[in-house]
Motif scaffolding. Structure first.
Motif, PDB file in Angstrom:
ATOM      1  N   GLU A  62      -5.302  -5.396  -8.064  1.00  0.00           N
ATOM      2  CA  GLU A  62      -5.440  -4.066  -7.476  1.00  0.00           C
ATOM      3  C   GLU A  62      -6.841  -3.930  -6.893  1.00  0.00           C
ATOM      4  OE1 GLU A  62      -5.650   0.527  -9.101  1.00  0.00           O
ATOM      5  OE2 GLU A  62      -4.083  -0.808  -9.913  1.00  0.00           O
ATOM      6  N   SER A  97     -12.710   2.867  -0.010  1.00  0.00           N
ATOM      7  CA  SER A  97     -13.229   4.218   0.194  1.00  0.00           C
ATOM      8  C   SER A  97     -12.436   5.009   1.217  1.00  0.00           C
ATOM      9  CB  SER A  97     -14.698   4.139   0.643  1.00  0.00           C
ATOM     10  OG  SER A  97     -14.801   3.392   1.857  1.00  0.00           O
ATOM     11  N   ASN A 105      -5.317   4.220  -0.402  1.00  0.00           N
ATOM     12  CA  ASN A 105      -6.560   3.441  -0.277  1.00  0.00           C
ATOM     13  C   ASN A 105      -6.595   2.273  -1.251  1.00  0.00           C
ATOM     14  OD1 ASN A 105      -6.872   4.976  -2.625  1.00  0.00           O
ATOM     15  ND2 ASN A 105      -9.079   5.211  -2.348  1.00  0.00           N
ATOM     16  N   THR A 106      -5.435   1.897  -1.772  1.00  0.00           N
ATOM     17  CA  THR A 106      -5.349   0.828  -2.770  1.00  0.00           C
ATOM     18  C   THR A 106      -4.354  -0.230  -2.339  1.00  0.00           C
ATOM     19  OG1 THR A 106      -5.893   2.358  -4.562  1.00  0.00           O
ATOM     20  CG2 THR A 106      -4.835   0.289  -5.187  1.00  0.00           C
ATOM     21  N   VAL A 143       0.873  -1.174   0.000  1.00  0.00           N
ATOM     22  CA  VAL A 143       0.000   0.000   0.000  1.00  0.00           C
ATOM     23  C   VAL A 143       0.905   1.218   0.000  1.00  0.00           C
ATOM     24  CG1 VAL A 143      -1.807   1.272   1.225  1.00  0.00           C
ATOM     25  CG2 VAL A 143      -1.767  -1.235   1.306  1.00  0.00           C
ATOM     26  N   PHE A 152       1.519   4.927  -5.423  1.00  0.00           N
ATOM     27  CA  PHE A 152       0.188   4.352  -5.328  1.00  0.00           C
ATOM     28  C   PHE A 152      -0.590   5.039  -4.215  1.00  0.00           C
ATOM     29  CE2 PHE A 152       3.190   0.741  -6.216  1.00  0.00           C
ATOM     30  CZ  PHE A 152       3.030   0.781  -7.595  1.00  0.00           C
ATOM     31  N   ALA A 153      -1.913   5.067  -4.375  1.00  0.00           N
ATOM     32  CA  ALA A 153      -2.779   5.704  -3.387  1.00  0.00           C
ATOM     33  C   ALA A 153      -2.806   4.893  -2.096  1.00  0.00           C
ATOM     34  CB  ALA A 153      -4.192   5.846  -3.952  1.00  0.00           C
ATOM     35  N   THR A 166      -9.268  -1.222  -4.631  1.00  0.00           N
ATOM     36  CA  THR A 166      -9.382   0.150  -4.146  1.00  0.00           C
ATOM     37  C   THR A 166     -10.560   0.266  -3.183  1.00  0.00           C
ATOM     38  OG1 THR A 166      -8.421   1.019  -6.183  1.00  0.00           O
ATOM     39  CG2 THR A 166      -9.666   2.558  -4.822  1.00  0.00           C
TER      40      THR A 166
END
Length: 363
Positions: free
Chosen positions: A92, A96, A77-78, A66, A74-75, A94
């Motif tokens: 992958e 909220s 939340n992913t 993560v 990378f975000a 994702t």
């Protein structure tokens, strides 16, 4: 020795069998063998960026990451699954909200957010089984029985009631529907650390009947006060042991069972690792006042049979190795190996700066 900014360590996780560990860095991810200490794999910043959370799946080619830290690609939340055999990302997911923790087994993927826990089948196909709402869980506390080779598997995380632990039998779940959860009122304050023993997945029935095999499902919990660790027999829903780390408040970074559930260790911001005897509590120390007849919950507490010293400035995680061995991997980049005996002696046998250990080896 502290790591340079490019080597800042954000988190460390042991493999399910505690034979290896991975660390999430400002410069990517590194994976290490424990005995002997050796680098297994390194994934650099050009492809990974800075990583906040990582999780190995045993010693397989699969790694969950993560994004996080100073320069993420990378975000947060992913969740991405990297397959080293293919040298590519193969999955992958994702969510909220930011992902705080990932737990992997060979048949399940669990993702913890601040107020939810998501459970997926894994690896192929990867489908959501169910989502559970939790209380505010800023630490992303979530643990699962590490073995997937038996009939019943335990998932635990903070329940919605403060200080309570929620338990779910993953083997009794179907898509979109979980079995009836069970709650243990573990502490008065918010939970700070969890651990499940490996024998948990060897027990005959987690639906709270006495186990018919030798394995006893045990869960260890600690609150944010950090003075007590409680060990619970899940099948009987009863307190097995109350272990005292100390009398002053501390931040617990990690608690862990030995592979055979004989011992339990914990690390804290006091710069110590405490080792307790679980199977033979007579080995644990007691207050001298209790031996002269004085009674009381504090005086009758079980204190650690052995204590090891680690750097107090940065968090560290701990795990057991071979009989009488404890490993500590610290976020300051240092590695420590201790040997303890049942009479309470504890000596550091090895020390290294794992960030300086290079040389990729085969898994």
């Amino acid at each position: 020795m502290r790591p340079s900014p490019s080597e800042e360590v954000y988190s460390v996780r042991f493999s399910q069998d505690s034979s290896a560990f991975c660390c999430a860095l400002a410069s990517g991810v590194r994976q290490y063998n424990l005995e002997p200490l050796a680098e297994l794999a390194a994934h650099g910043p050009l492809r990974f960026g800075s990583i906040g959370v990582c999780e190995m799946l045993d010693r397989s080619n699969l790694l969950a990451v993560v994004g996080g830290g100073a320069t993420p690609r990378f975000a947060d939340n992913t969740v991405l699954i990297h397959d080293a055999a293919l040298d590519q990302f193969v999955l992958e997911l994702t969510f909220s909200a930011p992902v705080l923790a990932v737990r992997m087994r060979r048949d399940r993927l669990i993702v913890a957010l601040r107020r939810q826990v998501h459970v997926f089948t894994f690896p192929s196909p990867c489908e959501r089984l169910f989502t559970v709402e939790t209380a505010d869980n800023p630490l992303g506390l979530c643990e699962v029985s590490p073995l997937s080779t038996s009939d019943h598997h335990l998932l635990c995380f903070p329940a919605r009631k403060t200080g309570a632990l929620q338990l779910i039998d993953l083997s009794a779940t179907e898509a979109q529907v979980s079995c009836a959860p069970v709650t243990i009122n573990a502490h008065q304050g918010h939970l700070a650390a969890l651990a499940i023993n490996q024998q948990g997945s060897l027990a005959a029935h987690i639906a709270f009947q006495p186990p018919t095999q030798t394995g006893v499902i045990q869960v260890a919990t600690a609150s944010r006060k950090g003075t007590l660790i409680r060990v619970w027999d899940v099948a009987q829903r009863c307190l097995v042991a109350e272990l005292r780390r100390g009398s002053d408040t501390a931040v617990l970074h990690c608690i862990a069972f030995s592979g055979d559930s004989t011992y339990l260790c914990c690390s804290s911001d006091k710069g110590t690792i405490h080792v307790f005897a679980v199977r033979d509590p007579a080995l644990n120390r007691r207050s001298a006042l209790s031996r002269v007849g004085l009674r009381g919950r504090y005086l009758e507490s079980q204190w650690a049979l052995a204590t090891c010293t680690v750097p107090a400035e940065r968090p560290c995680v701990c795990a057991f190795g071979a009989a009488g061995t404890v490993y500590a991997v610290c976020l300051d980049g240092t590695f420590h190996k201790y040997v303890f005996t049942a009479d309470g002696s504890c000596n550091r046998e090895a020390y290294d700066v794992y960030l300086d250990v290079c040389g990729k080896n085969d898994f």
